[in-house]
Structure formats: C-alpha cells, structure tokens
Write a protein that holds these residues in place. Structure first.
Motif, short mmCIF file in Angstrom:
data_model
loop_
_atom_site.label_atom_id
_atom_site.label_comp_id
_atom_site.label_asym_id
_atom_site.label_seq_id
_atom_site.Cartn_x
_atom_site.Cartn_y
_atom_site.Cartn_z
N HIS A 1 0.83 -1.21 0.00
CA HIS A 1 0.00 0.00 0.00
C HIS A 1 0.86 1.26 0.00
CE1 HIS A 1 0.34 1.29 4.32
NE2 HIS A 1 0.75 0.04 4.45
N CYS B 1 3.25 3.52 3.25
CA CYS B 1 3.47 2.41 4.19
C CYS B 1 4.52 2.80 5.23
CB CYS B 1 3.91 1.15 3.45
SG CYS B 1 4.11 -0.28 4.53
N GLY B 2 4.14 2.68 6.49
CA GLY B 2 5.07 3.01 7.58
C GLY B 2 6.30 2.11 7.57
N PHE B 3 6.11 0.84 7.21
CA PHE B 3 7.25 -0.06 7.16
C PHE B 3 8.18 0.31 6.01
CE2 PHE B 3 9.59 -3.72 5.63
CZ PHE B 3 10.27 -4.08 6.79
ZN LIG Z 1 2.19 -0.63 5.65
#
Ligand SMILES: [Zn+2]
Length: 188
Positions: A96, A99-101
């Motif tokens: 997505h 994305c924080g990751f």
């Molecule tokens: Zn994410």
C-alpha cells in the motif's frame, strides 16, 4: 491493565449474547485465496472491503509491510499451509501507498531499542551470529518494487506449486483504490 479487562469483559457478553453466530464459517477460504497485506490500521477492514471480500472468503496474513522477509519464515509457511492444506488456489500480495514499514530506517528504531533497555552489545552479538539487523529493519524504496519482489519470492519458492497464480496489488489507504502490479495469470 484496563485494556485487557475491557477486552475480556466485552468477550463475555459477546459469547453470551450469541453475537459470534454471524461470523460462523469454515476453515477453508470460500474464494480459495490467500492474501498477504500490511498490518496498517487503516487497512484492517479496507483491504478486504475494497476487494469485495467478506468473512470466510480468504486466508489473510498481515505483517509489517506485507512482506515475505524470509523464504522459511512464518509468512511463507502460512502461504504454503493455505495452498496445500486449506484449498487456496491463488495468492495475492498487496502492498500500500504511504506504508510506515516502507519508510522504516534501522537507526531510529535501534536507538529506541537502546533507550528502552536493549544493550548495544546485543546488536554486535546478532551481527556475529550472521543476523543483519540493519537490513532486517530496513523498509523499501518503492511499494511497486517491493510487491514485485515479494511476488517473485513466492513464485520461485522451491516448495510452491508452480501453477498457482501469484498476483501483486497496491492499495491506497485513503480511498481503497487498487492498482494491478503483477497479473499472476500471465506468469503461471
Ligand atoms: Zn504498511
């Protein structure tokens, strides 16, 4: 620990009232599909609702980034279990935007670990044991690249069924719009 108490209190009423009944389904996914997606809170419901999927339709694996980080880690194992033991005939890897990751850098997280009590020596010990913690805690450059890479890891896995299509999608956490990155039917 009031959160835990709240959860358990709610649960007692949930079971007693029979509210669980509308979630009753089987172990096998009705749509014969396994979905790997990110654990982002914005996608908890959106990732399935945006694809018209309901409870019982799929096996859903969620982790930070929707990644296959190790060929013999738990995500890959879960995919294989879904395919061989639970009737999943298609695999979908869905990344997505925002994305924080993806944006994760190892430095700040390792600093946070140190601040919260992890000894720096642990990092050295891991390094000497062959665990590259910096790489392990690194995100990705673009989500499209990451999805393609993860699709490749599943497709090329030596234990994977060769005729099971592996698709790659990217979803927007804002409006749920999904873009096709890899059409698994063209590669299977
Ligand atoms: Zn994410």
């Amino acid at each position: 620990m009031s959160l835990l108490n709240d959860l358990l209190e709610f649960n007692e009423k949930f079971v007693e009232s029979g509210a669980y009944k509308k979630f009753t389904t089987t172990k096998s996914p009705d749509k014969k599909m396994v979905l790997v997606s990110c654990m982002d809170t914005r996608l908890t419901e959106l990732s399935t609702k945006a694809l018209g999927l309901k409870n019982g339709d799929i096996k859903h694996i969620q982790n930070a980034g929707g990644m296959i980080s190790h060929p013999y880690g738990s995500t890959m194992r879960s995919i294989l279990v879904a395919v061989y033991m639970l009737g999943a005939d298609e695999v979908v890897i869905m990344g997505h935007h925002d994305c924080g990751f993806g944006a994760l850098e190892p430095g700040p997280m390792m600093k946070e670990m140190e601040d919260r009590g992890v000894s720096p020596e642990v990092f050295h010990t891991l390094k000497h044991s062959g665990i590259d913690i910096e790489e392990w805690l690194s995100g990705f450059d673009t989500v499209e690249e990451s999805v393609s890479e993860n699709v490749g890891k599943v497709r090329q896995h030596p234990l994977m069924v060769s005729d099971v299509p592996v698709h790659g999608l990217v979803i927007s956490p804002d409006d749920g719009k999904v873009d096709l990155i890899v059409d698994g039917y063209k590669n299977s």
